[in-house]
Design a protein around this motif. Sequence first.
Motif, PDB file in Angstrom:
ATOM      1  N   GLN A  44       0.805  -1.213   0.000  1.00 18.66           N
ATOM      2  CA  GLN A  44       0.000   0.000   0.000  1.00 18.66           C
ATOM      3  C   GLN A  44       0.845   1.273   0.000  1.00 18.66           C
ATOM      4  O   GLN A  44       0.400   2.324  -0.437  1.00 18.66           O
ATOM      5  N   ARG A  45       2.031   1.171   0.548  1.00 17.77           N
ATOM      6  CA  ARG A  45       2.871   2.363   0.729  1.00 17.77           C
ATOM      7  C   ARG A  45       3.733   2.707  -0.466  1.00 17.77           C
ATOM      8  O   ARG A  45       4.428   3.740  -0.463  1.00 17.77           O
ATOM      9  N   GLN A  59       7.425   3.887   7.184  1.00 20.16           N
ATOM     10  CA  GLN A  59       6.021   4.270   7.104  1.00 20.16           C
ATOM     11  C   GLN A  59       5.095   3.210   7.690  1.00 20.16           C
ATOM     12  O   GLN A  59       4.086   3.533   8.305  1.00 20.16           O
ATOM     13  N   ARG A  61       5.997   1.254   9.952  1.00 19.66           N
ATOM     14  CA  ARG A  61       6.450   1.035  11.331  1.00 19.66           C
ATOM     15  C   ARG A  61       6.825  -0.412  11.603  1.00 19.66           C
ATOM     16  O   ARG A  61       6.354  -1.018  12.573  1.00 19.66           O
TER      17      ARG A  61
END
Lengths: 147, 147
Positions: A44-45, A59, A61
């Motif tokens: 997704q990132r 992002q 984490r």
Amino acid sequence: MGDDQVNLGLLCFFPYRAMETRVMAAATAAGFDDITLAQARIFQRIGPAGTRVSDLAEQARVAKQTATFLVDQLERAGYVERVPDPTDARARLVKIAARGEEAVALARRVEAEVEAEWAQHLGRRATAQLREALTRLREITDPYQGT
Amino acid sequence: MGDDQVNLGLLCFFPYRAMETRVMAAATAAGFDDITLAQARIFQRIGPAGTRVSDLAEQARVAKQTATFLVDQLERAGYVERVPDPTDARARLVKIAARGEEAVALARRVEAEVEAEWAQHLGRRATAQLREALTRLREITDPYQGT
DNA sequence: TGACAATAGACAGATTATCGAACCAATATG
DNA sequence: CATATTGGTTCGATAATCTGTCTATTGTCA
């Protein structure tokens, strides 16, 4: 008693989880059935120009090693590819591959569908206000809003 | 470009994660440093009268076995205790123990603190509207709102 | 410029979280 | 009462995650 209000963080959790669940279910049903939730959260990132593994890790984490591990699987399944970063010979960019683009397209469709249901329930005005408030809240709750 | 709006589910994710992170960090700093995120996500679901392991599992969306496993750890660490369910001899109720109550009190304080920051950023009116919208959204995104 | 610190990524090993299957005891149902 | 269902646990396997360590490249500054 009296102060039994559910906290705002938890209230945010329910829609988030509902959306994630819907998208994952649709992906599975559409034949993208080899992707896991952990992989999807990394996937997704990935930005349009590709993203470094360490940025994905930050992002999402998770530790760099975890991101490497999950990107490995996404690459083997054909969702992403790794290309050298032209600006830094140490780095590689994770980019969305053909199969990944198909999955993204599906996810976008489902997201729009679910949002339409939510707007139906809340009304257009309240939905717009909700988006506005959450967008402003993001300013102080997400260090990576630039992405 | 043009349709680059972030979906509402993801927008909900940022405040949720921010709140969770803040509470966990405060807990660790306050000496509740043996609790993990997975344990906290189960712990959070325990109702005032105690809750069955299978209900915890269902609400947290993990398998019963996972909930059992995490409750075991919470129990060993002194956060919860298991008592027989007076209404059903098969069942046991997971209840918050003394140390657990202390952790809950801390969590409530931090939650209020974070919410105050958010209200500061958004304004009181917008914050109230946000809570209202999320509460209504919960009706269609959380099957367990009774809890 | 050249030594040294910092960064990007990966590998190895250990730990934690999760699930599927099988099981026992108690309860509900016909 | 025979049988199906439910609540909970144990066992074994797999997935996800972290700490530590390593190499290669880049950045810094004396």
